[in-house]
Design a protein around this motif. Sequence first.
Motif, PDB file in Angstrom:
ATOM      1  N   SER A 135       0.829  -1.207   0.000  1.00 28.70           N
ATOM      2  CA  SER A 135       0.000   0.000   0.000  1.00 28.70           C
ATOM      3  C   SER A 135       0.856   1.244   0.000  1.00 28.70           C
ATOM      4  O   SER A 135       0.513   2.246  -0.620  1.00 28.70           O
ATOM      5  CB  SER A 135      -0.919   0.012   1.212  1.00 28.70           C
ATOM      6  OG  SER A 135      -0.120  -0.020   2.403  1.00 28.70           O
ATOM      7  N   LEU A 136       2.032   1.139   0.629  1.00 30.08           N
ATOM      8  CA  LEU A 136       2.921   2.301   0.641  1.00 30.08           C
ATOM      9  C   LEU A 136       3.460   2.570  -0.749  1.00 30.08           C
ATOM     10  O   LEU A 136       3.526   3.718  -1.206  1.00 30.08           O
ATOM     11  CB  LEU A 136       4.059   2.073   1.646  1.00 30.08           C
ATOM     12  CG  LEU A 136       5.032   3.251   1.817  1.00 30.08           C
ATOM     13  CD1 LEU A 136       4.303   4.495   2.300  1.00 30.08           C
ATOM     14  CD2 LEU A 136       6.111   2.845   2.844  1.00 30.08           C
ATOM     15  N   ASP A 137       3.848   1.496  -1.394  1.00 28.39           N
ATOM     16  CA  ASP A 137       4.343   1.671  -2.769  1.00 28.39           C
ATOM     17  C   ASP A 137       3.240   2.207  -3.660  1.00 28.39           C
ATOM     18  O   ASP A 137       3.486   3.066  -4.529  1.00 28.39           O
ATOM     19  CB  ASP A 137       4.849   0.315  -3.306  1.00 28.39           C
ATOM     20  CG  ASP A 137       6.120  -0.158  -2.545  1.00 28.39           C
ATOM     21  OD1 ASP A 137       6.845   0.762  -2.050  1.00 28.39           O
ATOM     22  OD2 ASP A 137       6.368  -1.344  -2.546  1.00 28.39           O
ATOM     23  N   THR A 138       2.095   1.700  -3.385  1.00 28.53           N
ATOM     24  CA  THR A 138       0.961   2.190  -4.212  1.00 28.53           C
ATOM     25  C   THR A 138       0.719   3.670  -3.957  1.00 28.53           C
ATOM     26  O   THR A 138       0.501   4.458  -4.874  1.00 28.53           O
ATOM     27  CB  THR A 138      -0.310   1.393  -3.899  1.00 28.53           C
ATOM     28  OG1 THR A 138      -0.045  -0.009  -4.137  1.00 28.53           O
ATOM     29  CG2 THR A 138      -1.471   1.832  -4.749  1.00 28.53           C
ATOM     30  N   LYS A 139       0.801   3.987  -2.675  1.00 24.84           N
ATOM     31  CA  LYS A 139       0.593   5.394  -2.343  1.00 24.84           C
ATOM     32  C   LYS A 139       1.699   6.253  -2.936  1.00 24.84           C
ATOM     33  O   LYS A 139       1.472   7.354  -3.456  1.00 24.84           O
ATOM     34  CB  LYS A 139       0.540   5.573  -0.823  1.00 24.84           C
ATOM     35  CG  LYS A 139      -0.742   5.004  -0.226  1.00 24.84           C
ATOM     36  CD  LYS A 139      -0.760   5.228   1.260  1.00 24.84           C
ATOM     37  CE  LYS A 139      -2.042   4.679   1.906  1.00 24.84           C
ATOM     38  NZ  LYS A 139      -2.078   4.865   3.344  1.00 24.84           N
ATOM     39  N   ARG A 140       2.953   5.698  -2.798  1.00 24.76           N
ATOM     40  CA  ARG A 140       4.056   6.468  -3.372  1.00 24.76           C
ATOM     41  C   ARG A 140       3.885   6.598  -4.879  1.00 24.76           C
ATOM     42  O   ARG A 140       4.128   7.661  -5.466  1.00 24.76           O
ATOM     43  CB  ARG A 140       5.390   5.780  -3.037  1.00 24.76           C
ATOM     44  CG  ARG A 140       5.772   5.933  -1.571  1.00 24.76           C
ATOM     45  CD  ARG A 140       7.073   5.233  -1.328  1.00 24.76           C
ATOM     46  NE  ARG A 140       7.484   5.395   0.097  1.00 24.76           N
ATOM     47  CZ  ARG A 140       8.530   4.843   0.599  1.00 24.76           C
ATOM     48  NH1 ARG A 140       9.324   4.093  -0.182  1.00 24.76           N
ATOM     49  NH2 ARG A 140       8.823   5.040   1.887  1.00 24.76           N
ATOM     50  N   GLU A 181       1.140   6.441  -6.395  1.00 27.71           N
ATOM     51  CA  GLU A 181       0.019   7.369  -6.616  1.00 27.71           C
ATOM     52  C   GLU A 181       0.479   8.802  -6.412  1.00 27.71           C
ATOM     53  O   GLU A 181       0.100   9.718  -7.174  1.00 27.71           O
ATOM     54  CB  GLU A 181      -1.112   7.026  -5.637  1.00 27.71           C
ATOM     55  CG  GLU A 181      -2.387   7.798  -5.879  1.00 27.71           C
ATOM     56  CD  GLU A 181      -3.058   7.389  -7.172  1.00 27.71           C
ATOM     57  OE1 GLU A 181      -3.797   8.249  -7.760  1.00 27.71           O
ATOM     58  OE2 GLU A 181      -2.866   6.259  -7.668  1.00 27.71           O
TER      59      GLU A 181
END
Length: 449
Positions: free
Chosen positions: A2-7, A9
């Motif tokens: 989720s962090l990578d996704t957020k990053r 994003e």
Amino acid sequence: MSLDTKRAEIRKLEERARQRAEALSKSEAMLEEDAVRFDAFLKENDEKVQEAIRRAEAEAKAKADRVAEIKRLNGAIAALRSELGKKEEALADCGRREGRAAGPGSYQGFLDSVTPQEHFEKLAAARQERRAARLAAWQAGCAAVARRRDDAYLAKTRAEAAFSGARTQQEAERAERAVKEAAAELKEALRAKEAPRPDLDALEAADDASDETMHFKNPRQLLAVFSQLEEDNLFLIQNCQEAEEQLEEVKARHRAAVAKADSEVDALKGQITRLEGRVAAAHARAERLRERATEGGSGAPRLALGVGAGEGPTLDELGSKVAEVYGRCGFDPDASLTMLQMLTSMEVRLQECLAQVEPMPAEWVADVERSREKERRQVAREEKLRTQTEDHEARVQRALERAAAPVFKKTGKPPMPRSALPKRRVVQERSARDEEEEELAAFLARELL
């Protein structure tokens, strides 16, 4: 995950934000460029508008200038056309035929007026010779045609006579050919017509139009004529001025003479008026003297000399004395003259004598007057002594008569004398009548002496 996704994003969002920022900056840059281009467009448009306005004003001014130039050129063209018309009229007047038709007011008429008469006489003689030559040529042509016809008739007649008198076939053929030739010649002669009578006036007009009939060939000839005319005009002007001056002098003398005559007439009228007054006064005085001279109702009229009526000399005695003095003055006796006429003649003679005495030397005249005065006094003394002697003798005679007369004795009571009245002082008033009587008495007493 989720962090990578957020990053991822976040990176996407940052990328999208960066892209939008870049797009926004590009849009702002484009907007700025558009604003700059729009400002440049507006500025260029304003410049074009101003340039168009200036160009329109220049075109309007140029149009107005062209219109004014067109008007000026039209006026100049009209003036040139008018001048050209005048020149053409003058050129037409300068023509020979047009000048003669125009009369003496044209330039040709002026040239004709200064042209010598001999030139026109020569032109008339040449014109007459041409008319005679043309008429003679026409008459010669008519005579030639008539002669040709006569010759053709004669030739045909001879050919026919030869044909009728031919004896051989050859002579007949020759005669026949001669007859045909004569007939053809006669036909040609009859076909030839006489020339019409030439129009001499039209020919003369054509000759005048084609030939040079002007007398003046060189401008110097006309200048010489102008110089002569100028001299003649100056001479006439001088004569006219001299005549005007003489006329002014005559008018001035006439005015002076009229003024002098008017003044003399006025003076003479004044003298006439004064003389008429004197004559009227003299007539009145003569009438008064005549009335005084004829005092008394009967007997010869006597002059009242201030010594009482009836004691003066009568008019007859005075007339005889005047006649005696008239004869002594050197006049011939004339019974038809009256006493006044004789006195007038003596007065005129006295004035003439006084006029003759004036130029004489004064000393000699004074000596003669003194001698004459002495003689007059001597005569007066002798006359006075004679009168006194006569009076004395008359008194003595009267005394002797009184002594010889009987004594008259008075009878009766002597009359009583009247009482003496108081004496009054009498003031004698001298009137004009008394002065005239004394003057007349003194004049008559001087004449009687």
